[in-house]
Design a protein around this motif. Structure first.
Motif, PDB file in Angstrom:
ATOM      1  N   VAL A  43      33.237  40.757  40.921  1.00 43.34           N
ATOM      2  CA  VAL A  43      33.747  39.340  40.802  1.00 43.34           C
ATOM      3  C   VAL A  43      32.483  38.598  40.991  1.00 43.34           C
ATOM      4  O   VAL A  43      31.879  38.486  42.275  1.00 43.34           O
ATOM      5  CB  VAL A  43      34.906  38.781  41.694  1.00 43.34           C
ATOM      6  N   ASP A  44      31.962  37.822  39.876  1.00 44.70           N
ATOM      7  CA  ASP A  44      30.694  36.997  40.213  1.00 44.70           C
ATOM      8  C   ASP A  44      29.654  37.636  40.836  1.00 44.70           C
ATOM      9  O   ASP A  44      28.863  37.204  41.487  1.00 44.70           O
ATOM     10  CB  ASP A  44      31.221  35.925  40.924  1.00 44.70           C
ATOM     11  N   GLY A  45      29.155  39.104  40.199  1.00 44.70           N
ATOM     12  CA  GLY A  45      28.569  39.910  40.892  1.00 44.70           C
ATOM     13  C   GLY A  45      28.582  40.717  41.930  1.00 44.70           C
ATOM     14  O   GLY A  45      27.608  41.363  42.756  1.00 44.70           O
ATOM     15  N   VAL A  46      29.665  40.512  42.694  1.00 45.97           N
ATOM     16  CA  VAL A  46      29.973  41.203  44.034  1.00 45.97           C
ATOM     17  C   VAL A  46      31.058  42.116  43.829  1.00 45.97           C
ATOM     18  O   VAL A  46      32.171  42.096  43.267  1.00 45.97           O
ATOM     19  CB  VAL A  46      30.637  39.897  45.141  1.00 45.97           C
ATOM     20  N   TYR A  47      30.854  43.216  44.608  1.00 46.21           N
ATOM     21  CA  TYR A  47      31.699  44.118  44.520  1.00 46.21           C
ATOM     22  C   TYR A  47      33.012  44.088  45.421  1.00 46.21           C
ATOM     23  O   TYR A  47      32.645  43.892  46.544  1.00 46.21           O
ATOM     24  CB  TYR A  47      31.032  45.756  45.135  1.00 46.21           C
ATOM     25  N   TYR A  48      34.183  44.284  45.027  1.00 49.69           N
ATOM     26  CA  TYR A  48      35.323  44.104  45.765  1.00 49.69           C
ATOM     27  C   TYR A  48      35.967  45.470  45.368  1.00 49.69           C
ATOM     28  O   TYR A  48      36.464  45.963  44.715  1.00 49.69           O
ATOM     29  CB  TYR A  48      36.246  43.186  44.847  1.00 49.69           C
ATOM     30  N   GLY A  49      35.764  46.331  46.707  1.00 47.69           N
ATOM     31  CA  GLY A  49      36.091  47.699  46.699  1.00 47.69           C
ATOM     32  C   GLY A  49      37.658  48.014  47.039  1.00 47.69           C
ATOM     33  O   GLY A  49      37.935  49.413  47.109  1.00 47.69           O
ATOM     34  N   GLN A  50      38.532  47.113  47.352  1.00 44.74           N
ATOM     35  CA  GLN A  50      39.725  47.458  47.672  1.00 44.74           C
ATOM     36  C   GLN A  50      40.754  47.227  46.527  1.00 44.74           C
ATOM     37  O   GLN A  50      40.585  46.473  45.747  1.00 44.74           O
ATOM     38  CB  GLN A  50      40.165  46.678  48.649  1.00 44.74           C
ATOM     39  N   GLY A  51      41.674  48.395  46.362  1.00 48.60           N
ATOM     40  CA  GLY A  51      42.676  47.949  45.353  1.00 48.60           C
ATOM     41  C   GLY A  51      43.691  46.908  45.444  1.00 48.60           C
ATOM     42  O   GLY A  51      44.077  46.312  44.326  1.00 48.60           O
ATOM     43  N   ARG A  52      43.798  46.385  46.427  1.00 42.06           N
ATOM     44  CA  ARG A  52      44.303  45.036  46.671  1.00 42.06           C
ATOM     45  C   ARG A  52      43.826  43.878  46.038  1.00 42.06           C
ATOM     46  O   ARG A  52      44.339  42.930  46.111  1.00 42.06           O
ATOM     47  CB  ARG A  52      44.865  44.857  48.290  1.00 42.06           C
ATOM     48  N   THR A  53      42.563  44.000  45.705  1.00 43.09           N
ATOM     49  CA  THR A  53      42.073  43.062  44.774  1.00 43.09           C
ATOM     50  C   THR A  53      43.065  42.658  43.586  1.00 43.09           C
ATOM     51  O   THR A  53      42.973  41.620  43.162  1.00 43.09           O
ATOM     52  CB  THR A  53      40.703  43.409  44.076  1.00 43.09           C
ATOM     53  N   ILE A  54      43.674  43.717  43.222  1.00 38.10           N
ATOM     54  CA  ILE A  54      45.049  43.184  42.275  1.00 38.10           C
ATOM     55  C   ILE A  54      45.732  42.101  42.432  1.00 38.10           C
ATOM     56  O   ILE A  54      46.316  41.538  41.709  1.00 38.10           O
ATOM     57  CB  ILE A  54      45.676  44.363  41.633  1.00 38.10           C
ATOM     58  N   ASN A  55      45.872  41.732  43.878  1.00 36.87           N
ATOM     59  CA  ASN A  55      46.697  40.643  44.214  1.00 36.87           C
ATOM     60  C   ASN A  55      46.108  39.460  44.197  1.00 36.87           C
ATOM     61  O   ASN A  55      46.630  38.241  44.351  1.00 36.87           O
ATOM     62  CB  ASN A  55      47.125  40.774  45.659  1.00 36.87           C
ATOM     63  N   GLU A  56      44.703  39.232  43.828  1.00 36.02           N
ATOM     64  CA  GLU A  56      43.847  38.170  43.981  1.00 36.02           C
ATOM     65  C   GLU A  56      44.338  37.225  42.671  1.00 36.02           C
ATOM     66  O   GLU A  56      44.504  35.986  43.022  1.00 36.02           O
ATOM     67  CB  GLU A  56      42.514  38.249  43.626  1.00 36.02           C
ATOM     68  N   GLY A  57      44.739  37.608  41.673  1.00 32.09           N
ATOM     69  CA  GLY A  57      45.125  36.847  40.452  1.00 32.09           C
ATOM     70  C   GLY A  57      43.886  36.044  39.955  1.00 32.09           C
ATOM     71  O   GLY A  57      43.443  35.273  40.711  1.00 32.09           O
ATOM     72  N   PHE A  58      43.524  36.255  38.810  1.00 31.19           N
ATOM     73  CA  PHE A  58      42.212  35.668  38.239  1.00 31.19           C
ATOM     74  C   PHE A  58      42.788  34.673  37.169  1.00 31.19           C
ATOM     75  O   PHE A  58      43.456  34.631  36.220  1.00 31.19           O
ATOM     76  CB  PHE A  58      41.639  36.751  37.643  1.00 31.19           C
ATOM     77  N   PHE A  59      42.057  33.406  37.280  1.00 34.56           N
ATOM     78  CA  PHE A  59      42.254  32.509  36.382  1.00 34.56           C
ATOM     79  C   PHE A  59      40.934  31.593  36.187  1.00 34.56           C
ATOM     80  O   PHE A  59      40.128  31.527  37.062  1.00 34.56           O
ATOM     81  CB  PHE A  59      43.429  31.647  36.887  1.00 34.56           C
ATOM     82  N   ASP A  60      40.977  30.493  35.323  1.00 26.08           N
ATOM     83  CA  ASP A  60      39.836  29.836  35.085  1.00 26.08           C
ATOM     84  C   ASP A  60      38.454  30.804  35.054  1.00 26.08           C
ATOM     85  O   ASP A  60      37.699  30.461  35.884  1.00 26.08           O
ATOM     86  CB  ASP A  60      39.606  28.748  36.290  1.00 26.08           C
TER      87      ASP A  60
END
Length: 828
Positions: free
Chosen positions: A132-149
């Protein structure tokens, strides 16, 4: 082995899907031709032809048609038009990409080309890196972030270690959020989804503060007033017996476990992101992004017990196992929940995810050199309380509940230098540093255990687990770029070095007196210090015979971190090695042809690949012992061909047709793994194969998880002026998948049948985009799709014998049909 009849059936079905979607596109074409005949000088509709897509797949700005990487790029406009505002929705629209949401374990299962990480253990990291924006998000729970805009999404297929580091053996999902605009604008997007009763509001404000400073503020709030999955459970009685010590038995107590009404997902969320851009000088720019998020759902809302031996649940006889959007789940009894740590006082099932993060990016332009720094801190916490037998068991002895809190935080810094010399030689050099910490605490309640003398929070707990892992990563990478023939033939070579340490601890702080010492070790910490080192080289040869044709061949390698099974089980005789697993590695070849033809009206790309994965990481559930453990199963190989096209004729402005056809053969090689629950000897489960007392199976030649042989897609989009002040758009997108096994262990009951899903949308609005009204339908064919499975807890017996009864299959199910009405207002 894939039989000839399977290939023929797959090709026929795929052909049928393409024909249906082409018919839709033909209808749109006829309409477009009528519209094209109108004389409208003020028309703002597209002029026809294909637009250029810009990607950063190699850490530099390039056209998607020029970059020698297999990449699917989704523009901001397509994300908005198709409402692709979550990773699950992106996967549902992307052949060969599967994402399954899991309330427990790592939180998600991401799979690409048949390779991924099943979601059962919190200790494993994903084989598909989320950036995300060049940064590694290594956890599966990233799915809960919700991506918009968003500014765009890039899906990079195959090993990607050189540019994106560890844990990218299967691919990368790179997400870019939108940046400030150089003019003031404000927008509001209000939507209502009819099936779940989801009301959602998104607001964006963006513009300049001064000549050198810009800002952007985006927020989203959403709430479900209805449901997508039906909970068909009835209230049950759960009986506990107070046994404060061995040989001491006190009173039994009946507790009522109610059934939630309309359980699933009952989602509530809020997301806020702020961005500031500062052009400090003509050479130095700085961007600061900060985000905070909250997501709450009603627990295991997408878990369905969909396949059982004999057709009925083994924990709840008489209850059918059906491929339906339904579950059977009970709340924890309220009086028990009130004395159990991490549970809600009312006992309701829930999953709550909170997060925040800050990313700072500095870019310094030295004409021939660009220096970039990306600094990030991220934190998230996930809490749940769930019915983890998933089946509203009829016997109190079979009821299972769990509660858990897990935390994750990480700091990272990446510094890189990219050259842009006029000569034949250029380079990229970079370094990366990350520290991370994962914490994990869990309670499990079952079989009516009660202890009135237990510490606070443990009275009804059968056993509890606490674990943590601290990690540190140091990495350096570089790439040399040489033009052998200027603008025609380029060769690149590079490598990434990774040094990683992980310090872990596991302890079971409590077990019921009847279980402590016999089944579970208590207050006997296990500690592990792991060190990993890896070199991941790659090389690419790219030939560009013309501006519209690119041909490339690449050799790639990748590495995925080893680790520690934080959520496993420790018996009095469990060795430390049981908790440890080694890194996963990948290597192989890829060739590609990318073309823009007919004066950029037709885009036609072909990719072929073959990759071998060794020490493949998989996680299994010992459903009888309720133990999750990650292991290295052995090797796997993927090979296939992907064909994609897009066509936007000048003769029909506003029309674009696109599609893909993909063949992927993903099979295990030499791979010894645990048996699936209730696998018989005749079905290949061999006693003592893995160790004395531990049966196993040889997966050689069996398909990997989520690996359909055939997938495809076809879509049509059309936009035109309705009159001098209004325009309209139509879209239809079909996706096909042949059948596959969601199980990583070849469980035949889990098989997902072939399917065709259909998305469509229609929108009307002002030519100047000040307003738009859209109706968007997803999975209109209402396909039941399992993207991952686990054996049902407490089911499956006689494993390794010929008296075996296969475990019930609990699937992580994609969303059913949804229809959303969406109103967008924008200034100016």
């Amino acid at each position: 082995m894939l039989q000839g009849s399977d290939l023929v059936r797959g090709r026929r079905t795929l052909t049928s899907v393409l024909a249906i979607a082409c018919a839709c596109g033909a209808a749109n074409t006829a309409h477009a031709q009528d519209a094209a005949g109108e004389d409208s000088e003020a028309s703002t509709a597209a002029k026809g032809g294909l637009s250029e897509i810009i990607v950063t797949a190699r850490k530099r700005v390039e056209s998607a048609q020029d970059v020698p990487v297999s990449v699917t790029a989704i523009s901001a406009a397509e994300i908005a038009d198709r409402d692709l505002t979550s990773l699950e929705r992106v996967a549902a629209a992307t052949p060969q990409l599967a994402i399954g949401r899991n309330a427990t374990g790592s939180g998600a299962q991401l799979t690409l080309r048949g390779v991924g990480s099943n979601s059962l253990s919190i200790g494993t990291e994903q084989s598909i890196a989320v950036i995300v924006d060049g940064v590694y998000y290594g956890q599966g729970r990233t799915i809960n972030e919700g991506f918009f805009d968003l500014g765009g999404i890039e899906i990079l297929k195959g090993p990607q270690s050189l540019f994106f580091g560890k844990n990218a053996t299967a691919g990368v999902i790179s997400i870019t959020t939108a940046n400030p605009t150089d003019y003031f604008t404000a927008s509001s997007r209000t939507s209502y989804e009819f099936n779940a009763g989801k009301l959602k509001e998104e607001v964006v404000v963006s513009g300049p503060v001064s000549d050198r400073v810009g800002f952007r503020l985006a927020a989203r709030v959403a709430k479900d007033f209805g449901h997508l999955f039906d909970n068909r459970a009835d209230s049950i009685t759960y009986t506990t017996t107070d046994r404060p010590a061995a040989g001491v038995t006190n009173a039994t107590t009946d507790h009522i476990a109610t059934a939630p009404s309309n359980n699933g997902p009952k989602e509530r969320e809020y997301l806020v992101r702020g961005t500031i851009d500062w052009e400090a000088t003509d050479r130095l720019t700085a961007t600061l992004k900060a985000n905070v998020g909250y997501n709450r759902t009603s627990g295991t809302w997408n878990y369905a017990v969909f396949a059982c031996d004999g057709g009925q649940s083994h924990l709840s006889p008489g209850t059918p196992c059906e491929r339906d959007f339904a579950l059977y789940s009970n709340n924890m009894p309220a009086d028990i929940a009130a004395e159990t740590r991490f549970a809600r006082p009312d006992g309701d099932n829930f999953n709550k995810y909170s997060s925040w993060g800050v990313t700072g990016t500095l870019e310094y332009d030295l004409d021939a050199l660009t220096i970039t720094s990306v600094t990030n801190y991220q934190w998230n916490r996930n809490t749940w309380s769930l019915d983890i037998d998933y089946q509203s068991a009829s016997s109190p002895a079979l009821n299972i509940w769990g509660t858990e809190v897990s935390d994750y935080n990480a700091f990272s810094e990446e510094l890189r230098v990219l050259s842009d010399f006029d000569g034949a030689f250029n380079f990229l050099l970079g370094g990366y540093y990350q520290t991370s910490e994962r914490g994990f605490e869990q309670n499990v309640l079952f079989a009516g255990f009660e202890n009135s003398e237990a510490p606070d929070g443990f009275r009804y707990v059968a056993y509890a687990k606490d674990s943590s892992t601290e990690g540190e990563t140091l990495s350096a990478y570089g790439q040399a770029i040489v033009e052998l023939i200027p603008d025609t033939l380029e060769i690149t070579g590079g490598a990434r070095y990774i040094h990683e340490t992980k310090d872990s601890i596991f302890v079971q702080p409590y077990a019921h007196p009847l279980l402590a010492g016999s089944r579970y070790a208590v207050d006997d910490p296990l500690t592990a210090k792991q060190t990993f080192d890896n070199w991941s080289p790659e090389a690419t040869l790219t030939w560009t015979p013309s501006e519209t044709v690119t041909v490339y061949g690449a050799y790639k390698t990748a590495y995925k971190s080893g680790g520690f099974s934080n959520s496993s089980i420790q018996s009095p005789t469990t060795p430390l090695e049981f908790f440890l697993f080694e890194p996963e590695k990948a290597k192989g070849f890829e060739v590609g042809l990318k073309t823009d033809l007919l004066d950029r009206q037709l885009r036609f790309n072909v990719t072929g690949y073959i990759y071998k994965f060794t020490d493949l990481q998989v996680t299994y559930l010992d459903s009888a012992a309720l133990a999750y453990n990650s292991i290295n199963a052995g090797s796997a190989k993927t090979k296939g061909v992907e064909v994609e096209f897009a066509y936007a004729p000048y003769a029909v402005p506003g029309l674009e047709l696109s599609g893909s056809a993909n063949y992927n053969h993903a099979r295990y090689g030499t791979a010894l793994a645990p048996c699936y629950g209730g696998q018989s000897f005749d079905a290949g489960c061999i006693p003592n194969l893995l160790s004395i007392g531990t049966p196993g199976q040889d997966l050689d030649g069996k398909p990997t998880s989520d690996a359909p042989d055939w997938t495809g897609s076809l879509g049509a989009r059309y936009e035109a002026d309705l009159n001098q002040s209004m325009k309209y758009g139509l879209s239809v997108n079909a996706r096909y998948s042949s059948d596959y096994l969601p199980s990583a262990f070849g469980a035949p009951l889990s098989r997902q049948d072939e399917y065709v899903s259909l998305d469509a949308g229609v929108r009307f609005g002002a030519i100047d985009d000040t307003w738009q009204l859209a109706l968007i339908g997803k999975n209109l064919t209402n396909q039941f799709v399992a993207t991952g499975v686990t054996d049902g807890s407490g089911t499956g017996s006689g494993t390794g014998t010929n008296m075996a009864v296969p475990a019930d299959q609990v699937g992580f199910i994609s969303m059913p049909r949804t229809v959303t009405l969406q109103l967008t207002l924008q200034i100016p």
